[in-house]
Write an enzyme that holds these catalytic residues in place. Structure first.
Site, PDB file in Angstrom:
ATOM      1  N   TRP A   1      -7.433  -6.435   6.090  1.00  0.00           N
ATOM      2  CA  TRP A   1      -6.145  -6.751   5.926  1.00  0.00           C
ATOM      3  C   TRP A   1      -5.725  -7.793   6.747  1.00  0.00           C
ATOM      4  O   TRP A   1      -6.164  -7.844   7.910  1.00  0.00           O
ATOM      5  CB  TRP A   1      -5.109  -5.625   5.960  1.00  0.00           C
TER       6      TRP A   1
ATOM      7  N   TYR B   1      -5.367   6.827  -8.710  1.00  0.00           N
ATOM      8  CA  TYR B   1      -6.476   6.172  -8.362  1.00  0.00           C
ATOM      9  C   TYR B   1      -8.006   6.725  -8.929  1.00  0.00           C
ATOM     10  O   TYR B   1      -8.733   5.933  -9.358  1.00  0.00           O
ATOM     11  CB  TYR B   1      -6.947   6.152  -6.984  1.00  0.00           C
TER      12      TYR B   1
ATOM     13  N   CYS C   1       0.713  -1.364   0.182  1.00  0.00           N
ATOM     14  CA  CYS C   1      -0.019  -0.130  -0.084  1.00  0.00           C
ATOM     15  C   CYS C   1       0.919   1.373  -0.055  1.00  0.00           C
ATOM     16  O   CYS C   1       1.700   1.426   0.908  1.00  0.00           O
ATOM     17  CB  CYS C   1      -0.766  -0.021   1.077  1.00  0.00           C
TER      18      CYS C   1
ATOM     19  N   THR D   1      -8.379   0.420   6.830  1.00  0.00           N
ATOM     20  CA  THR D   1      -7.147   0.693   6.166  1.00  0.00           C
ATOM     21  C   THR D   1      -5.882   0.787   6.963  1.00  0.00           C
ATOM     22  O   THR D   1      -5.858   0.711   8.214  1.00  0.00           O
ATOM     23  CB  THR D   1      -7.509   2.123   5.512  1.00  0.00           C
TER      24      THR D   1
END
Length: 307
Positions: free
Chosen positions: A77, A175, A44, A111
């Site tokens: 995650w 993105y 990431c 996140t």
């Protein structure tokens, strides 16, 4: 996306905007070496920032780090790189567990990066720009003696302006290209991305780093996008006017940083590609991960010492 706004501050109970110094109603946690764990993922770019800043400032022995694997599902995650698929400090299989431990009805995004309070095993914050900012300012008493000043006073106003443009048009811009829901939205994001990439190319043809002759957080924030550009964003996100390797100043700058201790060793191209090409099923439904590009070029001489 809304992030948990809590901060870890040197002065316990202080509630201020990390940037402007304005009073805010934001919960704060005290700086305590060994208390917090940074949960990140090498795949990431936002988490990669925190990994780099933590290392540059010498906070490895003060803030521990857990690494999630590159492929996650809709829930969270996962710590599938660790033995048994469990983080050895938190005892969790998923980062989601730290969020639910504090907010049982948490419905926002899970996140990385995230800071977790080890004693309670509860998430503290996942507000990624504030995390790295506070590593520089609030944890300063615990920096190594030769740590760089990533937020120098004499260029901070210009640096904030540069970082805002980089975030809007490059970090987030790739993105917006990749997840555009219409041709018009894609075209707008694409044009803004390349207008800023051209601006960066010109700026970096005259100076070694974004703010001159020293590395700042502005460089960290741009680097994590550039490191993923040819491997992912050029094709997967349709940011394909040029490859990074076709931008002389930007490519030299990216290699210069990659070869600087604290940068290149945080990059895992295999994990990066697996994350994007496997997780984004709507963009790449086959899940096929490309073999290239060859990462050997990142070690080629960059010649930017002359700047």
């Amino acid at each position: 996306m809304n992030y948990i706004p809590d901060r870890i501050t040197k002065e316990a109970g202080r509630s201020q905007d990390a940037y402007g110094g304005h009073e805010l109603d934001v919960p704060t946690w005290p700086v305590q070496p060994g208390r917090y764990r940074l949960v990140a993922a090498r795949a990431c770019p936002w988490a990669n920032r925190a990994i780099i800043v933590r290392g540059l400032l010498g906070l490895e022995d003060v803030i521990s780090m857990g690494l999630a694997g590159p492929v996650h599902d809709d829930r969270s995650w996962s710590f599938n790189l660790d033995p048994g698929g469990v983080d050895p400090v938190l005892g969790y299989e998923r980062l989601e567990q730290a969020f639910l431990a504090r907010f049982p009805d948490y419905s926002k995004g899970i996140t990385v990066p995230a800071l977790v309070d080890v004693p309670s095993k509860e998430v503290v914050t996942n507000d990624f720009p504030t995390i790295t900012h506070d590593f520089s300012f609030e944890w300063r008493d615990h920096h190594r003696p030769d740590a760089p000043d990533l937020w120098p006073d004499d260029c901070r106003d210009e640096m904030e302006t540069v970082m805002q443009r980089v975030f809007t048009d490059v970090n987030d811009g790739v993105y917006r290209c990749g997840f555009a829901g219409s041709q018009e939205a894609y075209d707008e994001a694409y044009d803004r991305l390349w207008a800023t990439m051209d601006w960066l190319e010109e700026r970096l043809s005259r100076r070694r780093y974004l703010m001159g002759d020293r590395i700042t957080e502005a460089d960290v924030r741009l680097f994590t996008t550039l490191a993923r550009f040819d491997a992912v964003y050029h094709g997967h996100f349709k940011c394909n006017r040029n490859k990074l390797t076709e931008q002389p100043a930007l490519w030299g700058y990216a290699r210069d940083l990659f070869q600087t201790p604290g940068f290149g060793e945080t990059i895992d191209f295999d994990q990066i590609k697996r994350h994007y090409y496997v997780v984004h099923e709507d963009i790449n439904p086959t899940g096929i991960v490309p073999q290239g590009p060859d990462p050997a070029g990142w070690r080629a001489p960059h010649g930017r010492e002359r700047l």
